[in-house]
Design a protein around this motif. Structure first.
Motif, PDB file in Angstrom:
ATOM      1  N   THR A  61       0.823  -1.211   0.000  1.00 36.20           N
ATOM      2  CA  THR A  61       0.000   0.000   0.000  1.00 36.20           C
ATOM      3  C   THR A  61       0.853   1.255   0.000  1.00 36.20           C
ATOM      4  N   TYR A  62       1.966   1.224   0.752  1.00 35.76           N
ATOM      5  CA  TYR A  62       2.822   2.405   0.889  1.00 35.76           C
ATOM      6  C   TYR A  62       4.250   2.135   0.408  1.00 35.76           C
ATOM      7  N   SER A  63       4.399   1.336  -0.612  1.00 31.44           N
ATOM      8  CA  SER A  63       5.724   0.878  -1.024  1.00 31.44           C
ATOM      9  C   SER A  63       6.702   2.021  -1.263  1.00 31.44           C
ATOM     10  N   ASP A  64       7.790   1.998  -0.493  1.00 32.94           N
ATOM     11  CA  ASP A  64       8.873   2.983  -0.568  1.00 32.94           C
ATOM     12  C   ASP A  64       8.414   4.407  -0.281  1.00 32.94           C
ATOM     13  N   GLN A  65       7.319   4.529   0.459  1.00 31.08           N
ATOM     14  CA  GLN A  65       6.872   5.812   0.977  1.00 31.08           C
ATOM     15  C   GLN A  65       7.165   5.854   2.481  1.00 31.08           C
TER      16      GLN A  65
END
Length: 300
Positions: free
Chosen positions: A120-124
């Motif tokens: 859902t928040y990949s590399d965030q």
């Protein structure tokens, strides 16, 4: 002490989860239990691996590396439970999940919760294990730091509602570490301390770092074949030690796909296992990206 911002269910929203994840990782503190367990496993493996080596113990290590890392984590926790890339009969699902529990990376509920939030928040900022924070964090530090959001029951109800309703998976979640203790007793009865050292400690270290390299190395090095809104890469040597998980850009581009090695040279032994299960009538509804979508998402 780390706190979360979770309201009472069912009002937990994706925005609440994102905010809580960021807050949980802002000033992370050491989580003593996983720190002690992971450190102890590494120390015991380093001290006793050579003195207890036998070819039989090595065979046990290799077999259970595949059973726990390949069948358990890669096929069971990841492609089956997290992404629902296929359908299997209940006995196959629970066997794969039990093998995943024996990898000592958490129960199926907590593991899948973490992984779905990663996508859902990949590399965030809210990604639980992105290397944008630092390489060591992505590789292993994240799992020895407290993150109350990942263990929050309301968050799990929101992120993995399909799994929390499953009594069998919830039982494995609650009895998690017990199964490794029982396996250790079995190893000791069959082959003494050499089987315990190589079947538990050495094998856990190898499976740990193989899995962790997907989170770290496969978001730093390698090549991108398909469009994805993150740093995921295809990295051959990670694919080799993780039964196909290292074709990570392919996976992030087509998360539902049961096959991660999408080019002819991208060896994916987990997909081969899935094909065998299908031929035996033990797996069905296997999801693959259509040729047109592969072409449309391929980087030119």
């Amino acid at each position: 002490m780390t706190t979360t911002l979770m309201p009472e269910a069912p009002t937990v929203t994706q925005d609440h989860i994102k905010e809580s994840m960021i807050k949980s990782m802002a000033k992370p503190v050491m989580d003593p239990l996983p720190f002690f367990f992971i450190t102890t496993v590494h120390i015991l493996a380093l001290i006793f691996a050579i003195p207890t080596f036998t070819w039989s113990a090595l065979a046990v290590c290799v077999l259970f590396h595949w059973l726990t890392g390949g069948v358990g984590i890669t096929l069971g926790y990841h492609r089956l439970l997290t992404h629902q890339s296929m359908k299997v009969a209940a006995p196959i699902k629970y066997f794969c999940s039990l093998m995943g529990v024996l990898a000592c990376q958490g129960g199926p509920i907590s593991w899948v919760t973490t992984h779905r939030l990663h996508h859902t928040y990949s590399d965030q900022e809210a990604d639980p294990h992105t290397p944008t924070r630092n390489f060591f964090w992505a590789h292993m530090e994240w799992c020895i730091r407290k993150n109350a959001t990942l263990k929050n029951k309301d968050v799990q109800n929101r992120v993995v509602p399909d799994l929390v309703k499953d009594k069998g998976l919830m039982f494995l979640e609650k009895t998690d570490i017990l199964w490794t203790f029982l396996l250790g007793l079995g190893f000791y009865a069959l082959g003494g301390w050499s089987f315990v050292v190589w079947g538990i400690f050495v094998r856990l270290v190898l499976v740990y770092h193989a899995t962790w390299f997907v989170n770290s190395a496969a978001h730093v090095w390698g090549y991108k074949t398909y469009k994805s809104d993150d740093l995921s890469r295809n990295l051959w040597w990670v694919a080799l030690i993780t039964y196909g998980e290292g074709w990570h850009n392919n996976h992030h581009a087509f998360q539902y796909s049961a096959r991660h090695g999408l080019k002819w040279w991208e060896f994916d032994t987990t997909y081969m296992m899935i094909q065998v299960l299908e031929k035996l009538g033990l797996a069905s509804a296997i999801k693959l990206p259509p040729a047109r979508l592969l072409q449309d998402k391929e980087l030119k």
